[in-house]
Design a protein around this motif. Structure first.
Motif, PDB file in Angstrom:
ATOM      1  N   VAL A  39       0.887  -1.154   0.000  1.00 13.41           N
ATOM      2  CA  VAL A  39       0.000   0.000   0.000  1.00 13.41           C
ATOM      3  C   VAL A  39       0.930   1.209   0.000  1.00 13.41           C
ATOM      4  CG1 VAL A  39      -1.794   1.280   1.213  1.00 13.41           C
ATOM      5  CG2 VAL A  39      -1.805  -1.225   1.245  1.00 13.41           C
ATOM      6  N   PHE A  40       1.182   1.730  -1.188  1.00 16.12           N
ATOM      7  CA  PHE A  40       2.064   2.886  -1.319  1.00 16.12           C
ATOM      8  C   PHE A  40       1.369   4.146  -0.827  1.00 16.12           C
ATOM      9  CE2 PHE A  40       3.405  -0.107  -4.631  1.00 16.12           C
ATOM     10  CZ  PHE A  40       4.738  -0.248  -4.310  1.00 16.12           C
ATOM     11  N   HIS A  41       0.049   4.188  -1.059  1.00 19.51           N
ATOM     12  CA  HIS A  41      -0.751   5.351  -0.675  1.00 19.51           C
ATOM     13  C   HIS A  41      -2.196   4.898  -0.530  1.00 19.51           C
ATOM     14  CE1 HIS A  41      -2.654   9.347  -1.069  1.00 19.51           C
ATOM     15  NE2 HIS A  41      -1.538   9.759  -0.508  1.00 19.51           N
ATOM     16  N   PRO A  42      -2.939   5.465   0.427  1.00 13.63           N
ATOM     17  CA  PRO A  42      -4.323   5.002   0.646  1.00 13.63           C
ATOM     18  C   PRO A  42      -5.242   5.171  -0.559  1.00 13.63           C
ATOM     19  CG  PRO A  42      -3.635   6.505   2.404  1.00 13.63           C
ATOM     20  CD  PRO A  42      -2.529   6.473   1.397  1.00 13.63           C
ATOM     21  N   LEU A  68       0.948  -0.773 -13.104  1.00 18.87           N
ATOM     22  CA  LEU A  68       0.876   0.681 -13.039  1.00 18.87           C
ATOM     23  C   LEU A  68       0.254   1.063 -11.698  1.00 18.87           C
ATOM     24  CD1 LEU A  68       1.233   3.406 -14.543  1.00 18.87           C
ATOM     25  CD2 LEU A  68      -1.120   3.100 -15.366  1.00 18.87           C
ATOM     26  N   VAL A  69       0.931   1.958 -10.966  1.00 16.91           N
ATOM     27  CA  VAL A  69       0.445   2.454  -9.681  1.00 16.91           C
ATOM     28  C   VAL A  69       0.226   3.955  -9.832  1.00 16.91           C
ATOM     29  CG1 VAL A  69       0.968   2.771  -7.230  1.00 16.91           C
ATOM     30  CG2 VAL A  69       1.715   0.685  -8.405  1.00 16.91           C
ATOM     31  N   GLU A  70      -0.982   4.412  -9.487  1.00 17.03           N
ATOM     32  CA  GLU A  70      -1.312   5.831  -9.620  1.00 17.03           C
ATOM     33  C   GLU A  70      -1.975   6.334  -8.338  1.00 17.03           C
ATOM     34  OE1 GLU A  70      -2.663   6.651 -14.050  1.00 17.03           O
ATOM     35  OE2 GLU A  70      -3.674   4.869 -13.235  1.00 17.03           O
ATOM     36  N   PHE A  71      -1.612   7.553  -7.930  1.00 18.39           N
ATOM     37  CA  PHE A  71      -2.255   8.225  -6.801  1.00 18.39           C
ATOM     38  C   PHE A  71      -1.871   9.689  -6.855  1.00 18.39           C
ATOM     39  CE2 PHE A  71       1.733   6.393  -5.292  1.00 18.39           C
ATOM     40  CZ  PHE A  71       2.356   7.452  -4.646  1.00 18.39           C
ATOM     41  N   THR A  72      -2.489  10.485  -6.019  1.00 17.73           N
ATOM     42  CA  THR A  72      -2.178  11.911  -5.944  1.00 17.73           C
ATOM     43  C   THR A  72      -1.640  12.202  -4.548  1.00 17.73           C
ATOM     44  OG1 THR A  72      -3.902  12.444  -7.540  1.00 17.73           O
ATOM     45  CG2 THR A  72      -3.127  14.238  -6.156  1.00 17.73           C
TER      46      THR A  72
END
Length: 164
Positions: A102-105, A118-122
């Motif tokens: 979990v790189f980011h919630p 592909l991992v995407e978040f802001t």
């Protein structure tokens, strides 16, 4: 509290309204500076040399939620100037392991046709992201933002400009 900032080596005494604590690479107190400042600031706990309670009361913001606040950052560092879309592609070799993280919630994971992930978040915190991504070696590629691509290249070359 008595606080020494990175920009000002002289300790300063401040009256703050604490709202939460973020634990990460660095640990931060999230607070507002007294009744006239409604902006939340982060104070590194290791830079607080003295803290004491006062008889001064304040109204805690009922809309403040530490979990929501924390989603603006990767790890514990938040910067409005750096906040934006993050896109990483992990090789097919690393994809099964990266999928467990979990790189980011708010992350969105997309399995690609070639087996990569592909991992995407802001979020914000390019340096903390680069420090984390270095452990993935050449099995991760930063697609966005361009600033993170540049910082990760610097970290890989040993040109670290920010220390932990």
């Amino acid at each position: 509290m008595t606080y020494t900032s990175a920009r000002n080596p002289e300790p300063r005494t401040k009256l703050v309204e604490p709202h939460g604590v973020i634990v990460g690479t660095r640990h931060y107190l999230v607070a507002r500076d007294g009744p006239d400042d409604r902006q939340y600031k982060q104070y590194r706990l290791d830079r607080i040399s003295k803290i004491q309670g006062t008889a001064t009361l304040f109204a805690r913001d009922p809309d403040f939620d530490i979990e929501t606040y924390s989603t603006f950052a990767f790890g514990s560092y938040f910067s409005e100037e750096e906040h934006g879309l993050v896109r990483w592609r992990f090789t097919s070799r690393a994809a099964p392991v990266a999928r467990e993280f979990v790189f980011h919630p708010t992350q969105v994971l997309t399995d690609m046709a070639d087996g990569s992930l592909l991992v995407e978040f802001t979020a914000s915190g390019w340096v903390e992201m680069a420090w984390h991504l270095i452990i993935w070696g050449n099995d991760v590629e930063v697609l966005e933002p361009p600033e993170l691509i540049s910082i990760l290249d610097e970290v890989r070359r040993g040109e670290v400009k920010v220390l932990p």
